[in-house]
Scaffold this active site. Sequence first.
Site, mmCIF file in Angstrom:
data_model
loop_
_atom_site.group_PDB
_atom_site.id
_atom_site.type_symbol
_atom_site.label_atom_id
_atom_site.label_comp_id
_atom_site.label_asym_id
_atom_site.label_seq_id
_atom_site.Cartn_x
_atom_site.Cartn_y
_atom_site.Cartn_z
ATOM 1 N N GLN A 72 3.988 3.362 -4.533
ATOM 2 C CA GLN A 72 4.054 4.276 -3.185
ATOM 3 C C GLN A 72 5.449 4.504 -2.804
ATOM 4 O O GLN A 72 6.113 3.378 -2.658
ATOM 5 C CB GLN A 72 3.005 3.900 -2.270
ATOM 6 C CG GLN A 72 2.854 4.735 -1.178
ATOM 7 C CD GLN A 72 1.584 4.121 -0.304
ATOM 8 O OE1 GLN A 72 0.859 3.419 -0.410
ATOM 9 N NE2 GLN A 72 1.725 4.495 0.992
ATOM 10 N N CYS A 78 -1.095 6.302 0.152
ATOM 11 C CA CYS A 78 -1.779 5.509 -0.600
ATOM 12 C C CYS A 78 -3.133 5.982 -1.201
ATOM 13 O O CYS A 78 -3.460 5.820 -2.405
ATOM 14 C CB CYS A 78 -2.198 3.892 -0.115
ATOM 15 S SG CYS A 78 -3.081 4.172 1.534
ATOM 16 N N HIS A 249 -6.057 0.681 3.525
ATOM 17 C CA HIS A 249 -5.504 0.687 2.413
ATOM 18 C C HIS A 249 -6.169 1.125 1.296
ATOM 19 O O HIS A 249 -7.228 0.370 1.180
ATOM 20 C CB HIS A 249 -4.651 -0.328 2.458
ATOM 21 C CG HIS A 249 -3.541 -0.202 1.305
ATOM 22 N ND1 HIS A 249 -2.407 0.718 1.406
ATOM 23 C CD2 HIS A 249 -3.279 -0.871 0.074
ATOM 24 C CE1 HIS A 249 -1.637 0.375 0.283
ATOM 25 N NE2 HIS A 249 -2.169 -0.425 -0.427
ATOM 26 N N ASN A 281 -3.594 -2.404 -6.080
ATOM 27 C CA ASN A 281 -2.817 -1.979 -4.798
ATOM 28 C C ASN A 281 -1.966 -0.949 -5.024
ATOM 29 O O ASN A 281 -1.009 -1.265 -5.969
ATOM 30 C CB ASN A 281 -2.093 -3.384 -4.063
ATOM 31 C CG ASN A 281 -1.587 -2.966 -2.688
ATOM 32 O OD1 ASN A 281 -1.301 -1.843 -2.493
ATOM 33 N ND2 ASN A 281 -1.662 -3.825 -2.050
ATOM 34 N N TRP A 283 0.823 -0.508 -3.924
ATOM 35 C CA TRP A 283 2.312 -0.907 -3.770
ATOM 36 C C TRP A 283 2.820 -1.509 -4.702
ATOM 37 O O TRP A 283 3.929 -1.810 -4.688
ATOM 38 C CB TRP A 283 2.240 -1.874 -2.457
ATOM 39 C CG TRP A 283 1.830 -1.288 -0.970
ATOM 40 C CD1 TRP A 283 1.825 0.244 -0.768
ATOM 41 C CD2 TRP A 283 1.407 -1.740 0.239
ATOM 42 N NE1 TRP A 283 1.686 0.440 0.584
ATOM 43 C CE2 TRP A 283 1.256 -0.806 1.155
ATOM 44 C CE3 TRP A 283 1.221 -3.202 0.551
ATOM 45 C CZ2 TRP A 283 0.939 -1.194 2.303
ATOM 46 C CZ3 TRP A 283 1.000 -3.424 1.942
ATOM 47 C CH2 TRP A 283 0.865 -2.587 2.948
#
Length: 637
Positions: A72, A78, A249, A281, A283
């Site tokens: 991201q 997200c 998230h 995730n 990220w």
Amino acid sequence: MVIPYEGQSFSALRRQCQQNGRLFEDPLFPTSDQSLFYQSNQIGRVTWKRPKELCSDPHLFVDGISAHDLLQGQLGNCWFVAACSSLASREALWQKVIPDWKDQEWDEEKPESYAGIFHFRFWRFGEWEDVVIDDRLPTVNDGLVYCHSNDSKEFWSALVEKAYAKMCGCYEALDGGNTADALVDFTGGVSEPMDLMENSFKEDEEKRNELFERVLKVHDRGGLISCSIRATTAADMEARLACGLVKGHAYAVTDVRRVRLGHGLLAYFKSDKLTMIRMRNPWGEKEWNGAWSDSSEEWKKVSKSERERIGVVVQDDGEFWMTFDDFIANFTDLILCRLINTSYLSFHKTWEEAVMRGSFHRHDDPLLNRAGGCTNNKQSFLQNPQYVFDVKKPEDEVLICLQQKDRRATLREGRGENLAIGFEIHKVELNRTYRMHVTQQKVGGSVYINSRSVFLRIELTEGRYVIIPTTFDPGLEGDFLLRTFTDVPSDCKELTLHEPPQTCWSGLCGYPSLVTQVHVLTASGLAGQDSDGVSDPYVIIRCEGEKVRSPVHKNTRSPEFDTKGLFYRKKANQQISIEVYNHNVLMDSFLGQVTLPAEQGHFQQTLHMRGKGDRRDNDLPGTLTVAILTSTVLTNI
């Protein structure tokens, strides 16, 4: 069928660029702040660069496509990146979103064929749209500002994000959103959001097991899944918890399976299996640190071959396993995006889909108004669009999805907020063909939410039903798409007329002066004509040459018929009859009948069953309870 977005044809534009020897520059999504922001520049000076200006050897894919490709960037999207992670794990799906990917890939042997143009496909409001973009990407200090890959030579995720941003108006329009919407846009499927804090999932092991089976089935049949932990305050957003998970998230679910415990041959003969789920995730870091996390002791309970089979990797790549119990204990929201199978050639369950397009629109005339608001607005609720459908099996699972047009592209004009939408389902007369004018038996409905789509899965018994899609507040306008899925065709259609139309024959044959609703509620003490002392009864309501027949009720002398018929009548003095029969293999047998007076008003009666003919000594076993509603105003029922 695929529609070219804004009329731009990828093949025609690419051919034109190749003939001119120029790289494509998209006039509809220019390299300016208007393509980045709808409010104001939040980033500073942005330089747009083509992949060839960022690396010497760019590719759409490096070593294939995977959930690990995505990181991201400087956007709160997200939700979109998590959906892309899910997409990356499904070859059949990403090849729809990224069509002819080999043809779009940089070809080192034919550099002259490269024209700086790409196209991607998204399912929008019932149709696949083909979105063309140039390959100029926003950068700061030679780094991509938004979504990018782990590998600096790989560009598929940045280009898909650009196409999606173009369709939504600009990149900033992707800041904050709903994973369910992106999953539907990637698949044309149906998203079912689930609140894991409801339905006692945490306390009830049986319900938890049922949910795992459902999640596993969606995963195994190629659906996409996402999850999150709800943030209740602004300070909670993206707050990291002690367990390593992040609130507010979106996580992509990348695998669901039963993992075999134990080592060696013995493990194969034991039935010890753990229900587990794997997430990522967006990220690309920050993972769950509890039981079964990457380097936890628990993995010693699983053989090396089993670990390799399910792809356990010990590194901080944002992907991790949890037991399903821990998942339920920690996550609050789950989104299941089902691919609805409508193919007759499939081994799996197939669905019959009905697609209806409609709109909420205001009108001063109550008979023409279609923006009545939810049921709180008693005067105008039934002025909304109405859709009738039939359930033709004794019981059927029905999926209903109401979707509104995405409004992100109008954020610049201040109109980007979704409407709060929802729907109700009413069980109606078996022969209803005109619009409802009084509310009937509500059997279900969705929540009202300002999301792009609302979904309901419901079990319904045989009969006719009306879906009433609405906005929460009256007077709001917008287009919608209503999709229903049933096991057998439901003959879904919109109810547009309020009453029987007057034709040139009305003068000769007469026009109805009364409307009567007959509601057969229950019977009691009917004759038991079968060998086991019971019957399989059904009723037929007859009125002026028309009839309505109920479903058969098995093995009972006191059936709950709950059957309605609606009759537009020309002869006010003609009685209505209700006959009860016992269903048999060879020939049905008569159980009795009642006749009803035809006066106006609303009343309920319990009547004794009689034989055919009007003799008073003609009584048969049993009673029938019936409610009658009659009006001289044809738009009163």
